[in-house]
Write a protein that holds these residues in place. Structure first.
Motif, PDB file in Angstrom:
ATOM      1  N   GLY A  96       0.781  -1.218   0.000  1.00  0.00           N
ATOM      2  CA  GLY A  96       0.000   0.000   0.000  1.00  0.00           C
ATOM      3  C   GLY A  96       0.819   1.276   0.000  1.00  0.00           C
ATOM      4  N   ALA A  97       2.091   1.193  -0.402  1.00  0.00           N
ATOM      5  CA  ALA A  97       2.980   2.367  -0.364  1.00  0.00           C
ATOM      6  C   ALA A  97       2.571   3.394  -1.408  1.00  0.00           C
ATOM      7  N   ASP A  98       2.939   4.642  -1.126  1.00  0.00           N
ATOM      8  CA  ASP A  98       2.745   5.738  -2.078  1.00  0.00           C
ATOM      9  C   ASP A  98       4.007   5.823  -2.933  1.00  0.00           C
ATOM     10  N   TYR A  99       3.933   5.289  -4.145  1.00  0.00           N
ATOM     11  CA  TYR A  99       5.116   5.210  -4.991  1.00  0.00           C
ATOM     12  C   TYR A  99       5.601   6.580  -5.481  1.00  0.00           C
ATOM     13  N   SER A 100       4.812   7.607  -5.280  1.00  0.00           N
ATOM     14  CA  SER A 100       5.228   8.930  -5.729  1.00  0.00           C
ATOM     15  C   SER A 100       6.228   9.567  -4.764  1.00  0.00           C
ATOM     16  N   ASP A 101       6.451   8.978  -3.576  1.00  0.00           N
ATOM     17  CA  ASP A 101       7.384   9.531  -2.602  1.00  0.00           C
ATOM     18  C   ASP A 101       8.290   8.424  -2.075  1.00  0.00           C
ATOM     19  N   PRO A 102       9.186   7.908  -2.931  1.00  0.00           N
ATOM     20  CA  PRO A 102      10.006   6.761  -2.538  1.00  0.00           C
ATOM     21  C   PRO A 102      10.978   7.042  -1.397  1.00  0.00           C
ATOM     22  N   CYS A 103      11.400   8.302  -1.225  1.00  0.00           N
ATOM     23  CA  CYS A 103      12.362   8.605  -0.167  1.00  0.00           C
ATOM     24  C   CYS A 103      11.785   8.353   1.229  1.00  0.00           C
ATOM     25  N   ARG A 104      10.475   8.302   1.348  1.00  0.00           N
ATOM     26  CA  ARG A 104       9.860   7.964   2.626  1.00  0.00           C
ATOM     27  C   ARG A 104      10.229   6.555   3.049  1.00  0.00           C
ATOM     28  N   TYR A 105      10.527   5.695   2.092  1.00  0.00           N
ATOM     29  CA  TYR A 105      10.750   4.284   2.367  1.00  0.00           C
ATOM     30  C   TYR A 105      12.225   3.890   2.235  1.00  0.00           C
ATOM     31  N   ALA A 106      13.107   4.866   2.132  1.00  0.00           N
ATOM     32  CA  ALA A 106      14.552   4.614   2.144  1.00  0.00           C
ATOM     33  C   ALA A 106      15.076   5.021   3.513  1.00  0.00           C
TER      34      ALA A 106
END
Length: 349
Positions: free
Chosen positions: A171-181
């Motif tokens: 369910g990640a928001d792929y438009s803001d990948p830096c949130r998940y790095a």
């Protein structure tokens, strides 16, 4: 690389080994080897400490064959003993430069960022994983001063960008990948980018002060005076005449003589295949790696030459067919003479 640029392993090995003996730089510690020191490197970002960038530059310079490197801590000790500062000698104080035992002083300012980079498609369709990327960027403004003259001999800004690894949860928001790095992944990307920048600085500084030269010329290849620290297999270089060339430089200085493609590298030299040399090469000729734009221009030129050669070969074959057709009947006929003229114009002797 076109198949015509490839050459046999035996040829590469022969020119490579010959070049290793011909183009060895002085060993570190010899008086003839200039000394470069990395002075103050400032950081404009808390993401990348100045020390990290400075150590990366020092490590890259150590691999260059044209320099002996004085580390920052050693430079500080030497200058402290003599009561001078890097700021003082960087301003052109020749006496300070001589007393420091350093020929060139490098200073710089680094900036870094980690941010989401959206593609145009990703801006419109923000749910696409491929539409955005978490990018680590490192930029370095670098300046090198010749301490003997006080002149700035090298000044450039270099930037490198690398993606940070991202692990998306369901369910990640792929438009803001830096949130998940996480922090460690961002740091590894920044460190890798800073290392790339450091290597580019070292290579560009080396060839700016001590240009690439042709040291040996064979029938289909040349040997260059730098090895794997500066040149890589597949790189294409333009070759130009210099005052040091074994030729009459009048009217040819700095003019392009042709192009070579690096085919093999050793620690001390590189072998490069001649891909276009209408004017020939000579020991002492200079060489420089092509930019992306120059490489595209060369590719178009070679493609145009290939098309012209193919047209001429077809014209030659057609002319030979006409000679066989008309000249067997009557060697003095007008069509026979025209066909022979076409052969002379389009076929090599």
């Amino acid at each position: 690389m076109p198949s015509s640029w490839r050459w046999t392993f035996a040829e590469a090995a022969a020119i490579w080994l010959a070049g290793t003996a011909l183009a060895t730089w002085p060993a570190a510690g010899e008086e003839s080897l200039p000394v470069v020191a990395v002075g103050e490197v400032e950081s404009a970002s808390a993401l990348l400490p100045a020390t990290t960038m400075r150590l990366a530059i020092e490590a890259a310079l150590v691999e260059m064959p044209a320099f002996a490197t004085m580390k920052n801590k050693d430079l500080s000790s030497v200058l402290e003993e003599r009561g001078v500062t890097t700021a003082g000698i960087a301003e052109g104080n020749v006496a300070s430069g001589e007393s420091s035992g350093v020929d060139y002083l490098l200073t710089g300012r680094v900036d870094a960022s980690v941010a989401t980079k959206l593609s145009p498609l990703g801006s419109m369709l923000r749910v696409l994983r491929s539409g955005a990327e978490c990018t680590a960027a490192v930029g370095l403004d670098v300046e090198v001063v010749d301490l003997g003259s006080g002149d700035i001999v090298f000044s450039e800004r270099l930037t490198h960008r690398l993606p940070a690894k991202v692990v998306y949860p369901p369910g990640a928001d792929y438009s803001d990948p830096c949130r998940y790095a996480n922090r460690s992944r961002k740091w590894r990307a920044l460190q890798a980018a800073s290392n790339r920048v450091a290597v580019e600085v070292a290579r560009k500084l080396t060839v700016a002060l001590f240009p690439v030269r042709v040291v040996r010329v064979a029938e289909t290849a040349v040997t260059l005076n730098y090895g794997k620290a500066v040149l890589s297999v597949g790189e294409v270089l333009k070759v130009f005449a210099t005052a040091d060339s074994d030729r009459d430089p009048a009217g040819t200085a700095e003019s392009i003589l042709g192009y070579v493609a690096v085919s093999a590298v050793s620690p001390g030299a590189a072998a490069a295949e001649i891909i276009h040399a209408p004017r020939g090469f000579a020991p002492g000729d200079g060489a420089a790696v092509l930019t992306k734009q120059e490489r595209r221009q060369l590719k178009r030129m070679l493609a145009a030459r290939a098309r012209a050669t193919a047209r001429r070969e077809r014209a030659c074959e057609n002319a030979r067919k006409r000679v066989r057709r008309y000249c067997e009947r009557d060697p003095e006929a007008r069509r026979c003479k025209a066909a022979r003229a076409a052969v002379d114009a389009n076929c090599d002797a």
